[in-house]
Write a protein that holds these residues in place. Structure first.
Motif, PDB file in Angstrom:
ATOM      1  N   LYS A  47       0.833  -1.206   0.000  1.00  0.00           N
ATOM      2  CA  LYS A  47       0.000   0.000   0.000  1.00  0.00           C
ATOM      3  C   LYS A  47       0.869   1.258   0.000  1.00  0.00           C
ATOM      4  O   LYS A  47       0.572   2.221  -0.703  1.00  0.00           O
ATOM      5  CB  LYS A  47      -0.943   0.007   1.206  1.00  0.00           C
ATOM      6  N   ARG A 103      -7.751   8.937  -8.294  1.00  0.00           N
ATOM      7  CA  ARG A 103      -8.165   7.943  -7.304  1.00  0.00           C
ATOM      8  C   ARG A 103      -7.713   8.363  -5.902  1.00  0.00           C
ATOM      9  O   ARG A 103      -6.718   9.067  -5.755  1.00  0.00           O
ATOM     10  CB  ARG A 103      -7.555   6.590  -7.639  1.00  0.00           C
ATOM     11  N   PRO A 104      -8.407   7.883  -4.892  1.00  0.00           N
ATOM     12  CA  PRO A 104      -7.940   8.136  -3.524  1.00  0.00           C
ATOM     13  C   PRO A 104      -6.695   7.295  -3.231  1.00  0.00           C
ATOM     14  O   PRO A 104      -6.343   6.397  -3.997  1.00  0.00           O
ATOM     15  CB  PRO A 104      -9.124   7.701  -2.657  1.00  0.00           C
ATOM     16  N   ASP A 105      -6.069   7.570  -2.104  1.00  0.00           N
ATOM     17  CA  ASP A 105      -4.897   6.783  -1.719  1.00  0.00           C
ATOM     18  C   ASP A 105      -5.325   5.359  -1.340  1.00  0.00           C
ATOM     19  O   ASP A 105      -6.526   5.067  -1.274  1.00  0.00           O
ATOM     20  CB  ASP A 105      -4.109   7.495  -0.610  1.00  0.00           C
ATOM     21  N   PRO A 106      -4.384   4.457  -1.105  1.00  0.00           N
ATOM     22  CA  PRO A 106      -4.746   3.069  -0.784  1.00  0.00           C
ATOM     23  C   PRO A 106      -5.565   2.899   0.498  1.00  0.00           C
ATOM     24  O   PRO A 106      -6.130   1.838   0.733  1.00  0.00           O
ATOM     25  CB  PRO A 106      -3.387   2.371  -0.650  1.00  0.00           C
ATOM     26  N   TRP A 107      -5.649   3.941   1.312  1.00  0.00           N
ATOM     27  CA  TRP A 107      -6.443   3.895   2.545  1.00  0.00           C
ATOM     28  C   TRP A 107      -7.772   4.631   2.357  1.00  0.00           C
ATOM     29  O   TRP A 107      -8.436   4.983   3.320  1.00  0.00           O
ATOM     30  CB  TRP A 107      -5.627   4.479   3.704  1.00  0.00           C
ATOM     31  N   HIS A 108      -8.137   4.869   1.100  1.00  0.00           N
ATOM     32  CA  HIS A 108      -9.432   5.444   0.699  1.00  0.00           C
ATOM     33  C   HIS A 108      -9.621   6.897   1.135  1.00  0.00           C
ATOM     34  O   HIS A 108     -10.737   7.343   1.382  1.00  0.00           O
ATOM     35  CB  HIS A 108     -10.594   4.579   1.205  1.00  0.00           C
ATOM     36  N   MET A 109      -8.521   7.636   1.221  1.00  0.00           N
ATOM     37  CA  MET A 109      -8.565   9.057   1.545  1.00  0.00           C
ATOM     38  C   MET A 109      -8.057   9.836   0.334  1.00  0.00           C
ATOM     39  O   MET A 109      -7.199   9.354  -0.402  1.00  0.00           O
ATOM     40  CB  MET A 109      -7.675   9.360   2.757  1.00  0.00           C
ATOM     41  N   SER A 127      -0.044  11.753   0.911  1.00  0.00           N
ATOM     42  CA  SER A 127      -1.060  10.943   1.578  1.00  0.00           C
ATOM     43  C   SER A 127      -0.740  10.942   3.066  1.00  0.00           C
ATOM     44  O   SER A 127       0.432  10.997   3.448  1.00  0.00           O
ATOM     45  CB  SER A 127      -1.021   9.509   1.048  1.00  0.00           C
ATOM     46  N   LYS A 132      -4.124   7.951   8.727  1.00  0.00           N
ATOM     47  CA  LYS A 132      -5.013   9.018   8.253  1.00  0.00           C
ATOM     48  C   LYS A 132      -4.907  10.291   9.092  1.00  0.00           C
ATOM     49  O   LYS A 132      -5.857  11.048   9.229  1.00  0.00           O
ATOM     50  CB  LYS A 132      -6.460   8.537   8.193  1.00  0.00           C
TER      51      LYS A 132
END
Length: 154
Positions: A47, A103-109, A127, A132
């Motif tokens: 990630k 796209r968002p980062d791999p942590w969905h942010m 990121s 987060k």
């Protein structure tokens, strides 16, 4: 005349005994205990590497945008300026500068972007990582082109 032993032939036992099953389960449990932590650590590292790669791709697109427009997008315009022409620079805009959506980062942010920023690059694109939150260490560390003071961004 037949021997008694011929009458009492044993059939081979079918299946496994409880003891054999328990030994196999213990061995599987030990293997899982050794393998799974390494697997999860690799997944976390993947990630981080994915975030680093996306940031480099967005930074390259921002560089191309800057060559066409003469400046990076403002903080308010953000990374969306790479996909849709901002009204004030539409005549110079030659995008889209990315081949797919942002796209968002791999942590969905969402990635954080700021221009101008007080750092060597003049812009911040990063990121917040796994936690987060600003700062952090290891997989929770901020990733990318960080401002000198991350607290200055929203």
């Amino acid at each position: 005349m037949k021997c008694r032993s011929e009458h009492r032939r044993r059939r081979p036992a079918s299946g496994f005994s409880l003891l054999e099953l328990m030994v196999v389960l213990v061995i599987l449990g030990l293997l899982m205990g050794l393998v799974l932590p390494n697997y999860w650590a690799r997944a976390d590292q993947a990630k981080v590497q994915a975030a680093e790669t996306q940031i480099k791709m967005y930074h390259n697109a921002l560089q191309t945008y800057r060559l066409d427009i003469g400046s990076y997008p403002t903080t308010e315009q953000g990374l969306l300026a790479l996909m849709d022409a901002p009204a004030d620079v539409a005549e110079y805009w030659k995008g889209p500068y990315l081949s797919s959506e942002i796209r968002p980062d791999p942590w969905h942010m969402p990635y954080r972007y700021q221009f101008p920023a007080n750092n060597l690059q003049g812009l911040a694109l990063y990121s917040l990582g796994e936690d987060k939150a600003v700062g952090g260490e290891g997989n929770a560390a901020d990733i990318g082109l960080l401002p000198d003071s991350p607290a200055e961004t929203s």
